[in-house]
Enzyme design. Structure first.
Site, short mmCIF file in Angstrom:
data_model
loop_
_atom_site.label_atom_id
_atom_site.label_comp_id
_atom_site.label_asym_id
_atom_site.label_seq_id
_atom_site.Cartn_x
_atom_site.Cartn_y
_atom_site.Cartn_z
CE1 TYR A 129 -4.17 1.64 0.60
CE2 TYR A 129 -3.38 2.34 2.75
CZ TYR A 129 -4.33 2.37 1.76
OH TYR A 129 -5.46 3.14 1.95
CG HIS A 134 -3.97 4.11 -3.46
ND1 HIS A 134 -5.14 4.05 -4.19
CD2 HIS A 134 -3.98 3.02 -2.64
CE1 HIS A 134 -5.82 2.97 -3.83
NE2 HIS A 134 -5.14 2.33 -2.89
CD GLU A 200 -6.02 -1.69 -5.39
OE1 GLU A 200 -5.05 -2.43 -5.10
OE2 GLU A 200 -6.73 -1.12 -4.53
CD GLU A 202 -1.12 -2.97 -6.60
OE1 GLU A 202 -0.10 -3.52 -6.13
OE2 GLU A 202 -2.25 -3.04 -6.08
CE1 TYR A 245 -12.86 -1.80 5.92
CE2 TYR A 245 -10.51 -1.73 6.38
CZ TYR A 245 -11.74 -1.12 6.38
OH TYR A 245 -11.86 0.15 6.85
CE LYS A 254 -7.29 -4.92 -2.40
NZ LYS A 254 -6.92 -3.87 -3.36
CB THR A 351 -3.34 1.79 -6.04
OG1 THR A 351 -4.06 0.59 -5.75
CG2 THR A 351 -3.99 2.50 -7.21
#
Ligand code: MN
Length: 425
Positions: A129, A134, A200, A202, A245, A254, A351
């Site tokens: 993360y 983001h 996302e 990445e 979550y 995910k 992200t």
């Protein structure tokens, strides 16, 4: 650094993705053949497996290329990675002898005739993360700007452990998942197809060297362990995540799929594009400090193409230099527990969002939680991905007269199964 010219003429095209400077590693097959290692050069693939079998290329005392992944080669370590790259530069460069050209030209396979497969066998996958922009955007949506960043954010790279089994190659169709959904105004959850499916943007760092069980590695050691990078789409079910979550982080939200681009662009090819992580008001503890610049200047685009649309719309233009934490910092952090890294492991960057609206790396941010749908070139709007939309990532580092291209990371979202438990039919 400028363009290294090659006798493979297509590698010298000024806007080509795979010049001699790049030499990314993939797994390919041709009709009737098995999966094996190859290196992209221009519009060709250098069949290093054939060269090794023909005695024209040797990197070790036993063969490593006649395999469906680059893991065996990666395990040989950074000195071998450098020697291999130097050998390819010498043999594919303009200065190669006529005899060498003749011998190696027989190992060129047109990319148009080949199918590409996952380049690496991955057993461990963690998704970070690591982009402050983001994290700030998402945190602002849910908690307001004052509390946007969690209290640990500026001190360590946050991550969750993801599933390696759902990593798929570009072009694989993705099925909209079912899951438990519960809106704030609903009394109880329901089981239904995801209504807020997202991408996302990445980069995936590919770990090329193992670490010892029980021993952490430094950021400098982590840098040496990373073989290269791929584009990574961490498909995300936002509504499933909202309900599931807390307190252990994302799980099914995910796990549907992680799409990667077919070519591993090596850390060696990216060396001319180093940039630093940003100035920090809050200093990191010593074990996470970088000894030098470890990010890269890589332009990243996201395109969305609805089913049947003439054109794709570029919905995001971002850059990997936007990260707050680099892949070596993420890798070093992941070993602080003593958790051993394995050859082929992948670390998602998180992200990659810039500071402008046009550079946000997910639809959650682009549409601000669905409140501000974005327009598409051919008409229509999007808050989240709709059935049969195709999402395409592209990436390139821009040198003086050449590109280091990543190829494409593409996936089409198929409609949810009418009954996900029905078999047959
Ligand atoms: Mn992610």
């Amino acid at each position: 650094m400028s363009l290294l010219t090659s006798w493979v003429e297509s590698a010298n095209a000024p806007d080509g993705q795979f010049p001699l400077n790049n030499l990314p590693c993939g797994i390919f097959s041709t009709a009737g053949g098995r999966r094996r290692c190859g290196v992209a050069i221009g519009d060709q693939i250098l069949d290093v497996t054939a060269l090794e079998q023909g005695g024209l290329l040797s990197v070790h005392d036993h063969p490593v290329f006649d395999r469906p992944s680059w893991n065996a080669f990666m395990a040989l370590g950074p000195e071998t990675w450098r020697a291999f790259r130097a050998r390819l530069h010498a043999m594919l460069g303009k200065e190669a002898s006529q005899a060498d050209r003749q011998a190696w030209s027989g190992a060129l396979v047109p990319q148009a005739d080949a199918a590409l497969h996952l380049p690496v066998e991955t057993r461990g996958y963690a998704d970070f993360y690591g982009c402050r922009n983001h994290a700030f955007n998402v945190g602002t949506m849910f908690r307001g700007p004052e509390n946007a960043l969690p209290p640990n954010y500026l001190h360590l790279p946050i991550a969750y452990s993801g599933r390696a089994s759902s990593i798929v190659i570009s072009g694989t169709e993705i099925r909209r998942p079912w899951g438990q959904l519960k809106a704030p105004d609903e009394a109880a959850p329901r089981f239904a197809p995801c209504e807020r499916f997202d991408f996302e943007l990445e980069l995936g760092a590919i770990v090329g060297q193992p670490s010892e069980f029980g021993r952490p590695v430094s950021v400098a050691q982590a840098y040496e362990m990373i073989f290269g990078y791929v584009l990574l789409n961490d498909w995300s079910a936002r509504d499933i995540q909202t309900w599931e979550y807390q307190p252990l982080g994302p799980f099914q939200a995910k796990a549907t799929a992680n799409t990667i681009s077919p070519w591993i662009v090596t850390s060696l090819a990216l060396e001319p594009f180093h940039v630093s992580t940003p100035e920090r008001d809050t200093p990191l503890l010593p074990h996470l400090r970088e000894p030098g610049p470890m990010l890269y200047d890589i332009d990243l685009d996201v395109l969305l193409q609805p089913d049947g649309a003439q054109h794709a719309t570029t919905i995001t233009r971002s850059n990997y230099r936007e990260m707050y934490y680099s892949a070596p910092q993420n890798l070093a952090h992941h070993t602080t527990s003593g958790c051993p890294m394995e050859v082929g492991d992948m670390l998602g960057s998180g992200t990659i969002s810039g500071t402008t609206r046009q550079s946000r790396g997910s639809l959650l941010e682009l549409s601000w939680g669905g409140k501000e749908p974005i327009g598409l070139d051919g008409g229509g709007t999007r808050s989240f991905i709709e059935d049969n939309d195709t999402i395409v990532f592209r990436g390139a580092a821009r040198g003086d007269g050449y590109l280091i291209g990543f190829g494409e990371c593409a996936g089409k979202l198929l409609p949810a199964h009418a009954d996900p438990y029905a078999r047959g039919a």
